[in-house]
Design a protein around this motif. Sequence first.
Motif, short mmCIF file in Angstrom:
data_model
loop_
_atom_site.label_atom_id
_atom_site.label_comp_id
_atom_site.label_asym_id
_atom_site.label_seq_id
_atom_site.Cartn_x
_atom_site.Cartn_y
_atom_site.Cartn_z
N ARG A 69 0.82 -1.21 0.00
CA ARG A 69 0.00 0.00 0.00
C ARG A 69 0.86 1.27 0.00
O ARG A 69 0.53 2.25 -0.67
CB ARG A 69 -0.93 -0.05 1.22
CG ARG A 69 -1.97 1.01 1.28
CD ARG A 69 -2.90 0.74 2.47
NE ARG A 69 -3.70 1.88 2.79
CZ ARG A 69 -4.89 2.13 2.28
NH1 ARG A 69 -5.41 1.29 1.42
NH2 ARG A 69 -5.58 3.20 2.63
N TRP A 70 1.96 1.27 0.73
CA TRP A 70 2.81 2.45 0.78
C TRP A 70 3.40 2.77 -0.59
O TRP A 70 3.71 3.93 -0.88
CB TRP A 70 3.89 2.33 1.85
CG TRP A 70 4.87 1.21 1.65
CD1 TRP A 70 4.79 -0.04 2.18
CD2 TRP A 70 6.06 1.24 0.87
NE1 TRP A 70 5.86 -0.79 1.77
CE2 TRP A 70 6.66 -0.03 0.96
CE3 TRP A 70 6.68 2.21 0.09
CZ2 TRP A 70 7.85 -0.34 0.31
CZ3 TRP A 70 7.87 1.90 -0.56
CH2 TRP A 70 8.44 0.64 -0.44
N TRP A 73 1.04 5.04 -2.29
CA TRP A 73 1.18 6.41 -1.78
C TRP A 73 2.41 7.08 -2.37
O TRP A 73 2.38 8.28 -2.69
CB TRP A 73 1.25 6.41 -0.25
CG TRP A 73 -0.09 6.24 0.39
CD1 TRP A 73 -0.52 5.16 1.11
CD2 TRP A 73 -1.19 7.16 0.37
NE1 TRP A 73 -1.81 5.36 1.53
CE2 TRP A 73 -2.25 6.57 1.09
CE3 TRP A 73 -1.38 8.41 -0.20
CZ2 TRP A 73 -3.47 7.22 1.26
CZ3 TRP A 73 -2.60 9.05 -0.03
CH2 TRP A 73 -3.62 8.45 0.70
N LEU A 127 -5.51 2.18 -4.63
CA LEU A 127 -5.45 2.56 -3.22
C LEU A 127 -6.83 2.44 -2.58
O LEU A 127 -6.98 1.95 -1.46
CB LEU A 127 -4.92 3.98 -3.07
CG LEU A 127 -4.69 4.46 -1.65
CD1 LEU A 127 -3.61 3.63 -0.97
CD2 LEU A 127 -4.30 5.92 -1.66
#
Length: 139
Positions: A69-70, A73, A127
């Motif tokens: 997930r990062w 980002w 996301l």
Amino acid sequence: MPAYVRMLANLALGGFFIASAGFKLASPALFVEQIAAFGLIWSPLILPAAWGLIALELCAGLAVVANRRWGLWLVIALLALFIPVLGYGIAIGLDISCGCLGKADLSSLPEAILRDLLLLTLAGALLRTSRPVFPAIKE
């Protein structure tokens, strides 16, 4: 989002960033020239900025492919940086390729903005459908 669609989307988005870093690694001097053409970075900092961007793109691409997930980002942050810079290049009348894919990039700055907006949309969709590492505590 079905798992196989998500996997393909991660491969496409992450693969683009990995390829982008790879093309820049193949010709770092060209990327340094393209960054310098924008005139946004003080000359002594152009080389470290170029290598930093290459490292961040590679890291983001690998993380997205690994379904982290990062990584999404980081992709969003990079695109949020690239899009205004490309817009600035258009505003000052630069007639260069964006530098996104090194020598392989033949797109104009407006085309690069459109591509980055599409990549941003894909990153946002991934996301939105990803699960946070720590679920929210419900009372």
